[in-house]
Design an enzyme around this catalytic site. Structure first.
Site, PDB file in Angstrom:
ATOM      1  N   LEU A 115       0.956  -1.074  -0.084  1.00 53.29           N
ATOM      2  CA  LEU A 115       0.067   0.006  -0.023  1.00 53.29           C
ATOM      3  C   LEU A 115       0.809   1.182   0.061  1.00 53.29           C
ATOM      4  O   LEU A 115       2.006   1.067   0.703  1.00 53.29           O
ATOM      5  CB  LEU A 115      -0.784  -0.199   1.297  1.00 53.29           C
ATOM      6  N   ASP A 116       0.366   2.233  -0.825  1.00 51.22           N
ATOM      7  CA  ASP A 116       1.346   3.481  -0.678  1.00 51.22           C
ATOM      8  C   ASP A 116       1.211   4.307   0.525  1.00 51.22           C
ATOM      9  O   ASP A 116       0.166   3.892   1.291  1.00 51.22           O
ATOM     10  CB  ASP A 116       1.143   4.440  -1.749  1.00 51.22           C
ATOM     11  N   ALA A 117       1.864   5.086   0.793  1.00 53.06           N
ATOM     12  CA  ALA A 117       1.891   5.951   2.029  1.00 53.06           C
ATOM     13  C   ALA A 117       0.599   6.570   2.476  1.00 53.06           C
ATOM     14  O   ALA A 117       0.103   6.575   3.573  1.00 53.06           O
ATOM     15  CB  ALA A 117       2.894   7.031   2.074  1.00 53.06           C
ATOM     16  N   SER A 119      -2.403   5.588   1.535  1.00 50.69           N
ATOM     17  CA  SER A 119      -3.491   4.429   1.637  1.00 50.69           C
ATOM     18  C   SER A 119      -3.456   3.650   2.860  1.00 50.69           C
ATOM     19  O   SER A 119      -2.468   3.834   3.710  1.00 50.69           O
ATOM     20  CB  SER A 119      -3.457   3.461   0.448  1.00 50.69           C
ATOM     21  N   ARG A 254      -7.249   5.601  -7.870  1.00 53.39           N
ATOM     22  CA  ARG A 254      -7.668   7.317  -7.614  1.00 53.39           C
ATOM     23  C   ARG A 254      -7.958   7.837  -8.888  1.00 53.39           C
ATOM     24  O   ARG A 254      -8.898   8.692  -9.144  1.00 53.39           O
ATOM     25  CB  ARG A 254      -6.581   8.072  -6.859  1.00 53.39           C
TER      26      ARG A 254
END
Length: 321
Positions: A115-117, A119, A254
């Site tokens: 997961l990116d930062a 999320s 997104r």
């Protein structure tokens, strides 16, 4: 490594999932879990021997420090804060961490689908020999569930509310029915892509059986595919979507919100991305920050292993290693 420490380490070798909060990089989560497990394993009472105090004859002896034999300015204080004597026995230093050092210095902690930062949500972790089934999970064609929160009325350069606003628009004409029609169109296009990348003859019995059991999926690498999409909340300008997908990134999700806004002749930005399921792991099973302990991790791994046996999941249970 002491026997008790080995048993404690073996208990946390496996697969489990944690909740990654928004605004935290996944590497920091992984490193913190590794630190918590190391502290838990190394905190196990040691069974080590062989460290002691030897007398002038080479045999074990005791050492007594009296309150009056210390240099000026150095005092030994007892429980009542008064002067006292200190006796060190021949075996009292054997298990001291400052003497033997940590029993486990490094463990392998792996992360599944990242997961990116920005999320949040389910992050699958593999410890020790649990990294093998973690890699199997990563290679499997299993869907993941997300909850997306969006807002109509503006578009940004990175499709999220943290980006630079590049356009504003009205949204009074947007209704829930119109939104659901756009989602149906998107889902139809993604269903067609799923069939194309599955490399299965759609007229065959095999394709029918795979579709019924939910095993129909892309073979090898494919672009992101949405397998399910629905509206769960609509209070303009805010809305909430739930979706299932394959081979996605959070940036792609997104962008989906951004494209939905364009299809509705408006603009939209994604305000939150939360993963609620990754394969067999759900957000209800995810350990929060205060639960990243060896005892809780071991209990969670055992619980997952027991459920896997009852449900006959194809994913190997690392707790059985």
């Amino acid at each position: 490594m002491a026997i008790r420490a080995i048993r404690k380490f073996r208990a946390v070798e496996g697969l489990f999932c944690v909740y990654k909060p928004p605004g935290v990089h996944w590497k920091l989560v992984r490193d913190r879990i590794e630190t918590c497990i190391l502290e838990g394993v190394n905190g196990t009472p040691s069974m080590a021997t062989g460290v002691g105090l030897l007398g002038s004859g080479g045999g074990p002896t005791d050492l007594t420090l009296s309150a009056g034999s210390l240099p000026p300015g150095v005092r030994l204080l007892g429980p009542g804060r008064g002067p006292t004597d200190l006796t060190l026995s021949a075996g009292s230093l054997a298990a001291h961490p400052l003497v033997r050092g940590p029993e486990v210095r490094r463990i392998k902690v792996g992360v599944g689908h990242r997961l990116d930062a920005a999320s949040s949500g389910v992050l699958v972790i593999g410890v020790g020999r649990g990294n093998k089934p973690l890699n199997d999970l990563y290679q499997m064609c299993c869907t993941r569930d997300y909850t997306l929160e969006g807002e109509f009325g503006f578009a940004t350069d990175n499709f999220s509310r943290t980006g630079r606003i590049v356009e504003r628009s009205t949204y009074d004409h947007v209704t829930r029915d119109k939104l659901e029609k756009v989602l149906a169109m998107l889902q139809g296009a993604n269903q067609k892509a799923l069939l194309i990348h599955s490399n299965v003859d759609m007229r065959s019995q095999e394709a029918y059986e795979m579709a019924v059991t939910g095993e129909l999926g892309p073979q090898g690498k494919s672009p992101p595919i949405l397998t399910g999409l629905r509206v769960t909340g609509f209070q303009p300008p805010f809305f909430t979507l739930e979706l299932q997908c394959l081979n996605e990134t959070q940036r792609y999700l997104r962008k989906v919100v951004h494209e939905i806004g364009l299809e509705l002749r408006s603009t939209a930005s994604c305000t939150a991305v939360r993963r609620t399921r990754d394969g067999p792991f759900t957000i209800d099973q995810a350990l929060t920050r205060g639960q990243w302990t060896t005892a809780q991790v071991a209990l969670t791994i055992q619980h997952y292993y027991n459920n896997s046996k009852r449900q006959s999941r194809p994913l190997p249970a690392a707790a059985a290693l």
